[in-house]
Motif scaffolding. Structure first.
Motif, mmCIF file in Angstrom:
data_model
loop_
_atom_site.group_PDB
_atom_site.id
_atom_site.type_symbol
_atom_site.label_atom_id
_atom_site.label_comp_id
_atom_site.label_asym_id
_atom_site.label_seq_id
_atom_site.Cartn_x
_atom_site.Cartn_y
_atom_site.Cartn_z
ATOM 1 N N LEU A 1 -13.720 -11.438 71.292
ATOM 2 C CA LEU A 1 -13.963 -12.801 70.830
ATOM 3 C C LEU A 1 -15.118 -12.821 69.831
ATOM 4 O O LEU A 1 -15.049 -13.477 68.785
ATOM 5 N N ILE A 2 -16.172 -12.091 70.165
ATOM 6 C CA ILE A 2 -17.317 -12.023 69.252
ATOM 7 C C ILE A 2 -16.883 -11.417 67.920
ATOM 8 O O ILE A 2 -17.240 -11.908 66.838
ATOM 9 N N GLY A 3 -16.049 -10.353 67.996
ATOM 10 C CA GLY A 3 -15.567 -9.708 66.771
ATOM 11 C C GLY A 3 -14.795 -10.674 65.903
ATOM 12 O O GLY A 3 -15.022 -10.761 64.691
ATOM 13 N N VAL A 4 -13.877 -11.417 66.534
ATOM 14 C CA VAL A 4 -13.055 -12.364 65.779
ATOM 15 C C VAL A 4 -13.927 -13.466 65.179
ATOM 16 O O VAL A 4 -13.764 -13.849 64.017
ATOM 17 N N LEU A 5 -14.889 -13.951 65.980
ATOM 18 C CA LEU A 5 -15.784 -15.002 65.507
ATOM 19 C C LEU A 5 -16.548 -14.554 64.264
ATOM 20 O O LEU A 5 -16.637 -15.282 63.270
ATOM 21 N N ILE A 6 -17.113 -13.352 64.341
ATOM 22 C CA ILE A 6 -17.903 -12.841 63.223
ATOM 23 C C ILE A 6 -17.017 -12.717 61.976
ATOM 24 O O ILE A 6 -17.392 -13.108 60.874
ATOM 25 N N ASN A 7 -15.804 -12.192 62.202
ATOM 26 C CA ASN A 7 -14.867 -12.023 61.097
ATOM 27 C C ASN A 7 -14.540 -13.364 60.447
ATOM 28 O O ASN A 7 -14.566 -13.512 59.218
ATOM 29 N N LEU A 8 -14.254 -14.359 61.294
ATOM 30 C CA LEU A 8 -13.909 -15.683 60.756
ATOM 31 C C LEU A 8 -15.094 -16.293 60.018
ATOM 32 O O LEU A 8 -14.931 -16.933 58.979
#
Lengths: 503, 333
Positions: free
Chosen positions: B288-295
């Motif tokens: 989730l953190i990875g996706v958030l950072i990417n977005l």
């Protein structure tokens, strides 16, 4: 005399009180009153609604229904501050004093006397505290720290603190649970004095003899409803218990199938310096050895050391002729020992785990791997039936059971280890009559299966009903031993108190 | 008999409830991914998704071990960043000895620090936050002093150095990077250890009720010590990979991993109150953190802004779970 009391105008009149938690009524339609100069006992099994009723009185809930009148005037007790202002004071089982602070500061917290605007007026503080301490017959320095007091002195400070708010109603919830018999008598003398001064005292206790000794009137609650409210002399111990339980109870002495057999457990010269000294005893197969004594005699300390929870300085233990090398509790469990703690809530059960998890907690110590889930469930179901656990739901959190059923889960946790030596520390403290019977029967069954049971209890009827032999402990030493048929509640109590008279 | 019937029904209810609890974070994750797919065409491309995975690999490896400390109610090992730096420095410095010995020495150094923390917190019962903060400070200073603030570099001309530098670039058949595979394997192993073994069961009890565990025959001190060793173990692995990725070992390798790890752990449903959650949830938190950072990057939010958002998320999650547990009656002193 008691009849006059019922005629006196009630200080407190509660009518049609109801309170529900999540669709189930904890109390419903309860009428309760208390008159000035009367001690009114409130009786009932755990879960009968006693504490809910008293919490309503203490202003813990804002959503109760029904009417509360104080001195004839209707009041709304919607917060603790309301209740205090209305002259209601509570004394709980656990004291609310801050141990590291002086008596005076504890008593006058929130309204310490000041001079010249902001300086603490020490003289006034001491004088006022002393005034209230005198009322409870306590003659000690108000500047003494509370942790320097004995439990019963601390309790008197608590009472003095309550009195300093000039209440008209004083509620005492199990005030004697940490007191010795002598201290209980001192407390009762104080209660009678308070009563003579016109205070209405509401007294909650599980100890029948105390209720008969101190109260004038008694109200019995069951399943959230008032069953009866009568002068105490119209009850007998048996009738009172029957009203509380709602069915007739057979007498409490538990019959045993077998006589004790061979000696299984031998303890020699067990010593932990400063706690207990050179304890020698044996326990036979199928024997219940009771350990009696006053609070602070060192019973729990001895039991904890025997199970490896606390260290031992000296001594030998052997079980079935095999020397037990000592070690920690885990080793002790593997060797067949079990220790049921007296403190269910903070040492016994993980309240927010399920009953199933709790019941399996001690089994794990003896095994390298986890018990298969199916076997654990099966074992739980068997114990739930044996101990009449209600409700018998393995996935219910421990905290959601009543006190008596929590205690059954705690017992199940140790029965699940199939112990050879079962040390039970106050196995029925604070549980209702029904749960007590179930637990007593389970203890008798343990003995009948040839296990050694060591029973530590301050509940004398329990000790007398279950033990084959009672050893009396005083100040860390064994000071006497009495066999079944010889001992009575009185003889045990006398032995426990001997040489402890004037100090 | 009605009792077994009732209990089996109870069991089913609780099983679905538990499944939902465990999958809750994954539902949020799927939702966020859907939103990302709708908002940014670039988001769904295979190389972007693989990139997200690659970016959170090291954090994931750290968080898997760290979650055991949190689960046992000792919050987090704050010495994670200098521990990673230490492992990198030691490994690279020891490379003249050969690849095997150098990796072994690096891991040993990391485990020794874990052992020290576990001993201090488990056996001496020192406050985990204060103790590991002190160790963190000491270790950071020690590494700067010992290396005089310099970096060390692996020698790419030696086979050892090349092997080390190639480590993060290696892929398994199917194009999965070695680090990512390691994270997935550790997550599965960690999940098994936490939920299905005797140790996990004893740790759960220790986390949720320490005194009860001690009086149930759980060797609580040893259990607590092991959580810090586990945390140090995965942190060391991450430290190795990070140093190889950076092609150097320095004292500030691993900066920020302590806070990011605890955020992922808490986001993944392991409560700071101990004894609740599991490792697969933590894996969800990491992704989730990875996706958030990417977005956020796709939205044009810079790294400073991202820090602010991460901090806010952490505050919100901790505040929310504390509020919920208190409301459900689970007291938290």
């Amino acid at each position: 005399m008691t009849d006059n009391l019922t005629l006196a105008a009630p200080v407190l009149q509660m009518t049609g009180i109801a309170k529900s938690f999540a669709n189930t009524y904890a109390v419903r339609g309860v009428d309760f009153s208390a008159a000035a100069g009367e001690v009114h006992a409130l009786m009932g099994e755990n879960g009968a609604g006693k504490s809910t009723l008293m919490k309503i009185l203490a202003g813990a809930f804002h959503d109760y229904t029904g009417e509360i009148r104080l001195h004839g005037r209707a009041v709304q007790l919607h917060s603790p501050a309301h209740a205090k202002a209305a002259g209601i004071e509570m004394i709980y089982q656990e004291l609310s004093l801050v141990p590291q602070v002086s008596i005076a500061e504890n008593m006058l917290a929130g309204r310490l006397p000041v001079k010249r605007g902001f300086l603490l007026d020490r003289a006034a503080m001491v004088a006022e505290t002393r005034h209230w301490l005198e009322k409870v017959g306590l003659d000690c320095d108000p500047l003494l720290r509370v942790d320097g007091l004995s439990p019963h002195e601390a309790q008197r400070v608590e009472i003095a603190k309550a009195l300093s708010n000039r209440p008209s109603i004083l509620v005492m919830d199990e005030p004697t649970s940490s007191l010795s018999r002598r201290e209980v008598e001192i407390l009762f003398r104080l209660i009678r004095e308070l009563k003579a001064q016109g205070l209405a005292v509401i007294y909650i206790s599980h100890h029948l003899p105390e209720v008969f000794a101190v109260s004038d009137r008694c109200t019995v609650l069951r399943d959230g409803q008032r069953i009866v409210s009568r002068p105490i002399h119209e009850f007998t111990a048996v009738s009172l218990v029957e009203l509380m339980v709602g069915r007739s109870v057979t007498e409490s002495a538990i019959p045993r199938e077998h006589e004790p057999g061979e000696v299984r457990l031998r303890v020699r010269q067990l010593t932990r310096k400063g706690f207990f000294h050179r304890l020698n005893f044996e326990v036979r197969a199928g024997e219940v050895l009771g350990i009696g004594g006053l609070a602070g005699a060192g019973r729990s300390e001895f039991a904890r050391s025997l199970c490896g929870i606390d260290p031992v300085d000296d001594g030998e233990v052997d079980l079935d002729g095999k020397a037990y090398p000592g070690g920690d509790l885990c080793d002790a469990i593997r060797a067949g020992f079990a220790y049921l703690t007296e403190d269910r809530k903070s040492e016994g059960l993980a309240l927010f785990n399920t009953a199933l998890q709790n019941a399996g907690d001690a089994v794990i110590a003896g095994r390298r791997t986890l018990l298969p889930a199916a076997a654990a469930r099966e074992g739980f179901a068997r114990l739930a039936v044996e101990l009449e656990l209600l409700p018998p739901e393995p996935q219910r959190q421990a905290v959601q059971f009543s006190g008596g059923n929590q205690q059954k889960v705690l017992l199940a946790k140790w029965l699940a280890t199939n112990p050879e030596v079962c040390i039970l520390d106050e196995p029925t403290r604070g549980v209702d009559v029904g749960a007590k019977r179930v637990i007593h029967e389970a203890i008798a069954r343990l003995a009948d299966r040839g296990k050694c049971v060591i029973l530590l209890s301050s509940d004398l009827p329990e000790l007398v009903a279950l033990s084959d032999r009672v050893i009396i402990m005083r100040k860390g030493r064994f000071v006497g031993e009495q066999r079944r048929g010889v001992f009575t509640e009185d003889s045990i109590l006398l032995a426990a108190n001997a040489e402890d008279g004037v100090s | 008999m009605s009792a077994p019937l009732a209990s089996s029904r109870q069991l089913k209810i609780s099983f679905t409830k538990r499944l939902l609890n465990a999958l809750g974070i994954w539902c949020v994750l799927v939702g966020l991914v859907m939103a990302g797919l709708l908002a940014f065409p670039k988001f769904g491309q295979a190389d972007n998704l693989l990139n997200i995975l690659r970016n959170v690999t090291l954090l994931g490896i750290v968080a898997i071990g760290a979650s055991f400390v949190t689960y046992g109610r000792h919050y987090i090992d704050l010495s994670i960043p200098p521990l990673m730096a230490c492992v990198g420095l030691v490994t690279i410095s020891a490379q003249p000895l050969g690849i095997g010995p150098s990796l072994l020495l690096g891991l040993t150094a990391g485990l020794a620090i874990g052992l020290l923390n576990g001993w201090a917190v488990g056996y001496l019962r020192l406050n985990p936050i204060i103790w590991t903060l002190a160790v963190s400070f000491f270790l950071d200073g020690f590494l700067r002093w010992a290396y005089a603030g310099h970096q060390v570099y692996p020698d790419a001309d030696t086979t050892t150095g090349r092997f080390f530098l190639d480590l993060p670039q290696r892929t398994l058949p199917g194009g999965i990077p070695v680090g990512t595979a390691l994270m997935l394997v550790l997550a599965l192993a960690g999940h098994w250890l936490m939920t299905l073994t005797r140790f996990g069961r004893q740790l759960q009890l220790t986390g949720i009720a320490y005194d009860v565990a001690a009086l149930s025959g759980v060797r609580v001190r040893r259990v607590v010590l092991l959580t810090f060793v586990l945390s140090a173990f995965t942190t060391s692995l991450a430290g190795l990979l990070l140093s190889a990725l950076n092609r150097q070992g320095t004292f500030d390798t691993g900066q920020g991993y302590d806070f990011n790890a605890i955020t992922a752990v808490v986001l993944g449903g392991v409560l700071l109150q101990g004894g609740r959650g599991n490792v697969l949830g933590v894996l969800g938190g990491v992704l989730l953190i990875g996706v958030l950072i990417n977005l956020m990057t796709l939205l044009g939010i810079g790294s400073f802004g991202q820090m602010v958002v991460k901090g806010l998320i952490f505050m919100a999650v901790v505040g929310l779970t504390a509020w919920l547990t208190r409301r459900s009656g689970r007291s938290d002193e």
